[in-house]
Design a protein around this motif. Structure first.
Motif, short mmCIF file in Angstrom:
data_model
loop_
_atom_site.label_atom_id
_atom_site.label_comp_id
_atom_site.label_asym_id
_atom_site.label_seq_id
_atom_site.Cartn_x
_atom_site.Cartn_y
_atom_site.Cartn_z
N ASP A 1 0.82 -1.21 0.00
CA ASP A 1 0.00 0.00 0.00
C ASP A 1 0.85 1.26 0.00
N HIS A 2 2.07 1.15 -0.49
CA HIS A 2 2.97 2.30 -0.54
C HIS A 2 3.84 2.21 -1.80
N VAL A 3 4.53 3.30 -2.10
CA VAL A 3 5.44 3.35 -3.24
C VAL A 3 6.84 3.65 -2.71
N SER A 4 7.78 2.76 -3.03
CA SER A 4 9.19 2.94 -2.64
C SER A 4 9.98 3.41 -3.85
N LEU A 5 10.83 4.40 -3.66
CA LEU A 5 11.56 4.99 -4.78
C LEU A 5 12.81 4.20 -5.15
N PHE A 6 13.52 3.67 -4.18
CA PHE A 6 14.76 2.95 -4.50
C PHE A 6 14.52 1.75 -5.42
N PRO A 7 13.47 0.93 -5.21
CA PRO A 7 13.21 -0.15 -6.16
C PRO A 7 12.89 0.37 -7.57
N ILE A 8 12.23 1.51 -7.69
CA ILE A 8 11.94 2.07 -9.02
C ILE A 8 13.24 2.45 -9.72
N LEU A 9 14.14 3.11 -9.00
CA LEU A 9 15.43 3.49 -9.59
C LEU A 9 16.24 2.25 -9.96
N ALA A 10 16.22 1.23 -9.09
CA ALA A 10 16.95 0.00 -9.40
C ALA A 10 16.37 -0.69 -10.62
N ALA A 11 15.04 -0.71 -10.77
CA ALA A 11 14.40 -1.35 -11.93
C ALA A 11 14.77 -0.63 -13.22
N ILE A 12 14.80 0.70 -13.19
CA ILE A 12 15.20 1.47 -14.38
C ILE A 12 16.64 1.17 -14.76
N ALA A 13 17.53 1.13 -13.75
CA ALA A 13 18.94 0.86 -14.02
C ALA A 13 19.14 -0.54 -14.59
N ILE A 14 18.39 -1.53 -14.08
CA ILE A 14 18.50 -2.90 -14.60
C ILE A 14 18.02 -2.96 -16.04
N PHE A 15 16.93 -2.28 -16.34
CA PHE A 15 16.40 -2.28 -17.71
C PHE A 15 17.41 -1.69 -18.69
N ILE A 16 18.03 -0.56 -18.33
CA ILE A 16 19.04 0.06 -19.21
C ILE A 16 20.23 -0.88 -19.39
N TYR A 17 20.67 -1.49 -18.31
CA TYR A 17 21.81 -2.41 -18.38
C TYR A 17 21.51 -3.60 -19.30
N THR B 1 19.30 -3.76 -21.68
CA THR B 1 19.16 -3.29 -23.05
C THR B 1 20.53 -3.13 -23.70
N MET B 2 21.48 -2.62 -22.95
CA MET B 2 22.83 -2.41 -23.49
C MET B 2 23.55 -3.73 -23.76
N THR B 3 23.38 -4.70 -22.89
CA THR B 3 24.16 -5.93 -22.99
C THR B 3 23.52 -7.01 -23.84
N THR B 4 22.20 -7.16 -23.73
CA THR B 4 21.56 -8.32 -24.37
C THR B 4 20.38 -7.96 -25.26
N GLY B 5 19.98 -6.67 -25.28
CA GLY B 5 18.79 -6.31 -26.04
C GLY B 5 18.87 -6.68 -27.50
N GLN B 6 19.96 -6.24 -28.17
CA GLN B 6 20.09 -6.50 -29.61
C GLN B 6 20.39 -7.96 -29.90
N SER B 7 21.27 -8.55 -29.13
CA SER B 7 21.64 -9.94 -29.40
C SER B 7 20.49 -10.90 -29.12
N ASN C 1 10.02 -15.79 -25.93
CA ASN C 1 10.38 -14.43 -26.33
C ASN C 1 11.39 -13.87 -25.34
N MET C 2 12.66 -13.76 -25.76
CA MET C 2 13.73 -13.33 -24.88
C MET C 2 13.59 -11.86 -24.51
N LYS C 3 12.96 -11.10 -25.41
CA LYS C 3 12.76 -9.69 -25.11
C LYS C 3 11.80 -9.53 -23.94
N PHE C 4 10.81 -10.41 -23.85
CA PHE C 4 9.88 -10.38 -22.72
C PHE C 4 10.63 -10.68 -21.42
N LEU C 5 11.57 -11.63 -21.48
CA LEU C 5 12.36 -11.95 -20.28
C LEU C 5 13.21 -10.76 -19.86
#
Length: 618
Positions: A494-510, A512-518, A529-533
């Protein structure tokens, strides 16, 4: 008739005689006050003579009443009826305290009725109590030679508090007579969470039934101390040591073990531990989860219970033990040299080794001079990422090689699309000539897993982070809150935590850089579907870490942010794809010596192809 005349001389004589008598009475009166009225004096004597038989009668009645009470108590409790006639049978408690711990021991049962940790508060600023309001029991059940089964929790102990070399010593005696008793002895030193405790008996060899084993039952319902009941409950369990050094834990259910040397009821950041110098031959454990619905706040987390048979020696009990009521702090527990560091869930095998000998000392060093624990987490994360940067470089270099080889691999796939065996052989030959391998990118990632898992265990168990604030997080050992929701979302809260949001964004960018295209280029028919994973991992972080410790989310955010920076430097400064392509072409021209494994694999592939051809001809 002769007239009578007054004899003046006779009158004077009577007056003188009367005066002499009065003077003699005055000088010879007793020291007690003389009653003016002889009748009152008589009544006083009578009253005194009547009072003495009354007092003697009351004394005889008191003795008769005591004797009657003793007879009645012995009829109910046998020899231990004597204890119920003492003054302690009226109830009451005795307090043992030092500068960190306060204990109240009850006359009834002789056990701790209240255990308060003086230097700690709960999430809502209430003092931390491990025992309070009847949430714990400590009962010794035994049989007597006259066929009775008694429980110490229902009997009254006689307290005696003394001091010995600065330690407070409390003797609680369950008496059969003045010199025959069952004793619980507590000894608390200044500044210690650990105290000495012993169970012993004197003169009870003819009272206790040696054919029936006494059973010690110890039970505690763990109080909730943290803001997140689900998070605290996740790290609340029973830990025990057995067999001279092995340890195990129980999160829920029953278990049984032999040669147990200590039992710990861990409530995430606080714990109760019973240690024994003489290992218990057998102990039955039970842990019941009291949090039926993690979305509903409760007072208790889990119920711990242990049943311990105690051995009688020559008809007597003699066990030297210790109690620990205090924080589940690695440093404090490890200093006792009783293998109590295993109470802290640092991970098994290599993961626990990394935490014990690398991360815990290093974090203690950083937090010793940095102004906040949040900065200590960031500093440690930076150092870890720098140390692992060569592994990151190897992983990215392997990905760059595979990217350069992608056109040639596509040609092979197209040329041998109808012959999977031949396509695999040619692909392996290309990898061998180019000096590349898809596995070379996986191995560096596997090497990082012990470090990542060790840190995943370290942060939730770091007592130093408890109630330490950083930025918008008021407690690094619990979740941070930037907004409260008017409703509760399953698994999210019933609350929103900011640190998990920032961590999720950082993981998504990482990712995308390492495995998104391959991922998209390597997509094979029939594969998920590896993109879904790729999207699933940040989503998992966002949802499930919303109720985790903000210190852990801070670590993941910082770690992925630093990794992204390192990879950008590697990609744009260190690695040149054109040079990699030229190097691969040179490697392809050189005769390359294959290792035994590669040769064997190629031989197997050729044999399989030959077998396939024979089957086709048939």
């Amino acid at each position: 008739m002769e007239e009578k005349k007054i004899d003046i001389q006779s009158i004077i004589g009577f007056i003188l005689i009367g005066g002499i008598l009065i003077w003699m009475l005055y000088n010879n009166k007793p020291e007690e006050e003389v009653q003016d009225n002889p009748k009152d004096q008589t009544e006083q004597v009578v009253e005194k003579s009547q009072q003495e038989p009354v007092q003697e009668e009351q004394a005889r009645d008191s003795v008769a009443n005591d004797s009657t009470a003793l007879v009645a108590a012995q009829k109910k409790l046998g020899a231990f009826g004597y204890s119920s006639t003492l003054s302690s049978a009226q109830g009451g408690t005795t307090t043992l305290a030092n500068d960190v711990l306060e204990l109240k021991v009850s006359n009834k049962g002789g056990y701790i009725q209240e255990a308060k940790l003086k230097n700690f508060k709960t999430y809502d600023s209430v003092p931390v109590y491990i025992i309070k309001d009847g949430n714990a029991t400590f009962n010794l059940n035994f049989n007597t030679t006259d066929g009775r089964s008694l429980n110490t929790e229902n009997l009254f102990f006689q307290p005696e508090l003394t001091e010995n070399n600065g330690s407070q010593v409390l003797s609680m005696k369950l008496k059969v007579s003045e010199n025959e008793f069952l004793e619980y002895r507590y000894s608390l030193k200044p500044g210690e969470y650990m105290m000495d405790f012993s169970i012993l008996s004197q003169g009870l060899s003819g009272v206790l039934d040696a054919s029936q084993t006494p059973n010690l039952d110890w039970q505690i319902k763990g109080y909730r101390h943290a803001k997140s009941i689900s998070y605290e409950n996740r790290y609340t369990d029973l830990v025990y040591e057995y067999g001279g050094g092995d340890d195990d834990n129980i999160r829920s259910g029953d278990d049984e073990e032999e040669n147990v040397s200590y039992i710990a009821y861990r409530q995430h950041f606080f714990t109760s531990i019973l240690l024994t110098d003489t290992p218990f031959e057998k102990v039955n454990f039970n842990v019941t989860d009291l949090v039926e619905d993690e979305d509903v706040d409760t007072v208790y987390t889990k119920n711990f219970a242990s049943t311990i048979p105690l051995e009688l020696k020559a008809g007597e009990l003699n066990y030297n033990m210790n109690w620990y009521y205090g924080p589940a702090d690695y440093k404090i527990l490890n200093d006792y040299d009783r293998n109590l560091d295993e109470v802290i869930p640092l991970g098994w095998g290599i993961f626990g080794w990394i935490n014990k000998y690398i991360f815990i000392p290093f974090f203690a060093f950083l937090s010793g001079f940095l102004p906040s624990y949040g900065l200590a987490i960031i500093a440690m994360t930076i150092v870890v990422r720098i140390v692992l940067s060569p592994v990151t470089y190897k992983s990215y270099l392997s990905q760059a090689k595979m990217k350069v080889l992608r056109p040639e691999i596509n040609e092979i796939n197209e040329k041998y699309k109808d012959n999977a065996m031949k396509k695999q052989q040619e692909t392996m030959k290309l990898y061998s000539k180019a000096g590349a391998s898809p596995m070379s990118g996986c191995l560096p990632a596997l090497m990082q897993i012990p470090v990542f898992y060790a840190l995943f265990q370290f942060f939730p168990s770091a007592f130093q982070l408890r109630q330490k604030s950083f930025l918008w997080a008021d407690d690094l050992s619990s979740y941070d809150v930037i907004a409260h929701l008017p409703f509760k979302i399953p698994f999210y809260g019933d609350h929103v935590s900011l640190f998990p949001i920032l961590a999720a964004i950082a993981i998504f960018i990482y990712m995308t850089m390492t495995t998104g295209q391959s991922m998209q280029a390597n997509q094979q028919p029939g594969m998920p579907n590896m993109k879904f994973l790729m999207y699933l991992s940040p989503l998992f972080m966002l949802i499930f870490f919303n109720n985790y410790a903000s210190g852990l989310s801070l670590y993941y955010f910082t770690s992925n942010l630093i990794t992204i920076g390192i990879m950008l430097v590697i990609k744009h400064v260190i690695i040149d794809e054109n040079k990699i392509h030229a190097k691969i072409q040179e490697n392809k021209k050189k005769p390359r010596k294959t290792n035994r494994f590669t040769r064997k694999f190629q031989e197997m592939m050729e044999q399989a192809e030959e077998q396939q051809k024979k089957q086709g001809r048939k």
